[in-house]
Write an enzyme that holds these catalytic residues in place. Structure first.
Site, PDB file in Angstrom:
ATOM      1  N   ARG A 264       0.866  -1.184   0.000  1.00  9.51           N
ATOM      2  CA  ARG A 264       0.000   0.000   0.000  1.00  9.51           C
ATOM      3  C   ARG A 264       0.903   1.234   0.000  1.00  9.51           C
ATOM      4  O   ARG A 264       1.812   1.363   0.802  1.00  9.51           O
ATOM      5  CB  ARG A 264      -0.931  -0.014   1.209  1.00  9.51           C
ATOM      6  CG  ARG A 264      -0.263   0.106   2.551  1.00  9.51           C
ATOM      7  CD  ARG A 264      -1.285   0.419   3.667  1.00  9.51           C
ATOM      8  NE  ARG A 264      -0.597   0.695   4.907  1.00  9.51           N
ATOM      9  CZ  ARG A 264      -0.300  -0.221   5.838  1.00  9.51           C
ATOM     10  NH1 ARG A 264      -0.655  -1.481   5.653  1.00  9.51           N
ATOM     11  NH2 ARG A 264       0.350   0.128   6.927  1.00  9.51           N
ATOM     12  N   HIS A 268      -2.015   3.215   6.611  1.00  9.48           N
ATOM     13  CA  HIS A 268      -2.943   2.126   6.930  1.00  9.48           C
ATOM     14  C   HIS A 268      -4.381   2.625   6.889  1.00  9.48           C
ATOM     15  O   HIS A 268      -5.271   1.955   6.359  1.00  9.48           O
ATOM     16  CB  HIS A 268      -2.628   1.570   8.316  1.00  9.48           C
ATOM     17  CG  HIS A 268      -3.649   0.598   8.818  1.00  9.48           C
ATOM     18  ND1 HIS A 268      -3.743  -0.701   8.356  1.00  9.48           N
ATOM     19  CD2 HIS A 268      -4.643   0.738   9.736  1.00  9.48           C
ATOM     20  CE1 HIS A 268      -4.737  -1.315   8.968  1.00  9.48           C
ATOM     21  NE2 HIS A 268      -5.304  -0.470   9.802  1.00  9.48           N
ATOM     22  N   TYR A 278       7.799   4.220   9.988  1.00 10.71           N
ATOM     23  CA  TYR A 278       8.216   2.821   9.958  1.00 10.71           C
ATOM     24  C   TYR A 278       8.602   2.326   8.564  1.00 10.71           C
ATOM     25  O   TYR A 278       8.999   1.181   8.410  1.00 10.71           O
ATOM     26  CB  TYR A 278       7.125   1.907  10.550  1.00 10.71           C
ATOM     27  CG  TYR A 278       5.749   2.041   9.929  1.00 10.71           C
ATOM     28  CD1 TYR A 278       5.384   1.294   8.808  1.00 10.71           C
ATOM     29  CD2 TYR A 278       4.799   2.909  10.473  1.00 10.71           C
ATOM     30  CE1 TYR A 278       4.135   1.411   8.239  1.00 10.71           C
ATOM     31  CE2 TYR A 278       3.528   3.026   9.902  1.00 10.71           C
ATOM     32  CZ  TYR A 278       3.204   2.274   8.794  1.00 10.71           C
ATOM     33  OH  TYR A 278       1.957   2.389   8.234  1.00 10.71           O
TER      34      TYR A 278
END
Length: 361
Positions: A264, A268, A278
């Site tokens: 993606r 999220h 991250y």
């Protein structure tokens, strides 16, 4: 997927799997003999849906930031897995989605304005038209896996050749429901397809910390079902994997677990996730070079089936459609507590009638 057993310590080992790819990132055919038998118009329609979904996703992110949508989970980067998997189904097949899987629902027949109503928390967003074979997105991680197994059991008991399909992410493969649903499907040889969209992260948890298994596809061995891994950025490979899985299900050959390796591009969800904390820019750049839209576009251009004019037309169509559908969603009468109560039963029971009176006093 081969497997061997060491009789002395009962340790089961499996051979590494190799992701199925049909198109290279440059749009070149890697395995011509595996290319799905799709007409030129079908190939163009699949591309149209992928481009439309990318634009829709961009507009939905903007709508979310404007406060015109509620919860929204971005999908850019995963269009090949989502759109091509639904494209490989029949309209009478059943979809049991997770919360990121709105594209599959809409392409399977759910009106877009209802998808927007669902995001806004409106009860009308959950009223599925009778001829649309979907459940509403499951917000509980992994719960849709058990639901899909149940739907597939119903389809089998009715003697149909329909299949059910469900989706989760790599994080969902760590949930108990994931194993329960697959075990049930394996035990009863159900016509169900479990698609794991392994996008590398469960929110911020990297896949390397998700499981000690070599792949999610290996987990099919324990359930006694077919397991494959596919390049989730390759629409042709995804279509082929789902088409084959559906055919197995229709023939009574049982369930399939498909691990789609994808990525993606966005966060999220629009609920405060910051992927820069991250994920590195280098990693992002490497995956963007495998963009499913670019890959499919180059393939179709090589066959003289797609052009910049086609892309511009679909982009404008998507923008206009999203604008029309969000306006339609916003024009629906606002929810009321009495209205919510009335929507729960065909005939409202006395104790709920009393609650309605309490709220209207």
């Amino acid at each position: 997927m081969a497997k061997t057993m060491n009789q002395s310590n009962y340790e089961v080992r499996t051979e590494p799997v190799e992701a199925l790819s049909i198109l290279s990132p440059e749009g070149k055919l890697l395995q011509p003999d595996l290319l799905p038998q799709l007409s030129d118009e079908q190939l163009r329609e699949l591309m149209r849906r992928m481009v439309f979904t990318r634009v829709w996703d961009q507009r939905a992110i903007s709508l979310s930031r404007q406060g015109r949508l509620g919860f929204y989970a971005p999908v850019s980067g995963q269009e090949a897995t989502m759109v091509a998997s639904e494209f490989a189904l029949r309209q009478d097949d059943f979809i049991c989605p997770g919360y990121r899987d709105m594209p599959q629902l809409v392409w399977h027949g759910l009106p877009m304005y209802q998808a927007f109503l669902y995001s806004r928390g409106h009860q009308q967003g959950g009223r599925i038209p009778e001829d649309v074979n979907v459940l509403m997105p499951q917000i509980i991680i992994g719960a849709q896996i058990v639901q899909a197994a149940g739907v597939a059991m119903g389809l089998k008991k009715r003697g149909t050749d329909r299949v059910a399909i469900t989706y989760t992410g790599d994080g969902g493969s760590s949930q108990g429901d994931f194993y329960e649903g697959m075990n049930f499907a394996g035990a009863f040889k159900l016509p169900v397809i479990f698609v794991v969209q392994n996008n590398g992260y469960a929110i911020s948890t990297p896949f390397s910390k998700q499981t000690a298994s070599e792949s999610i596809a290996h987990k099919a061995v324990a359930a006694g079902i077919h397991g494959v891994q596919v390049d989730g950025m390759d629409a042709m490979a995804v279509y082929k994997a789902v088409q084959d899985a559906a055919e197995r299900g229709r023939k009574g050959e049982g369930a399939t677990l498909i691990e789609a390796i994808t990525y993606r591009f966005g966060p999220h969800s629009m609920s405060g996730d910051d992927p820069s904390k991250y994920r590195t820019k280098e990693e992002q750049g490497e995956w963007e070079e495998r963009d499913p839209l670019v890959r499919m576009r180059k393939f179709l251009e090589s066959k003289n089936l797609w052009s910049e004019e086609d892309e511009a037309k679909v982009t404008e169509e998507a923008k206009n459609t999203v604008a029309e559908q969000i306006k339609k969603a916003e024009s629906v009468e606002k929810m009321t507590i009495p209205g919510l109560i009335d929507s729960m039963f065909e005939q409202t029971p006395p104790y709920l009638e009393q609650q309605k009176e309490d709220f209207t006093k």
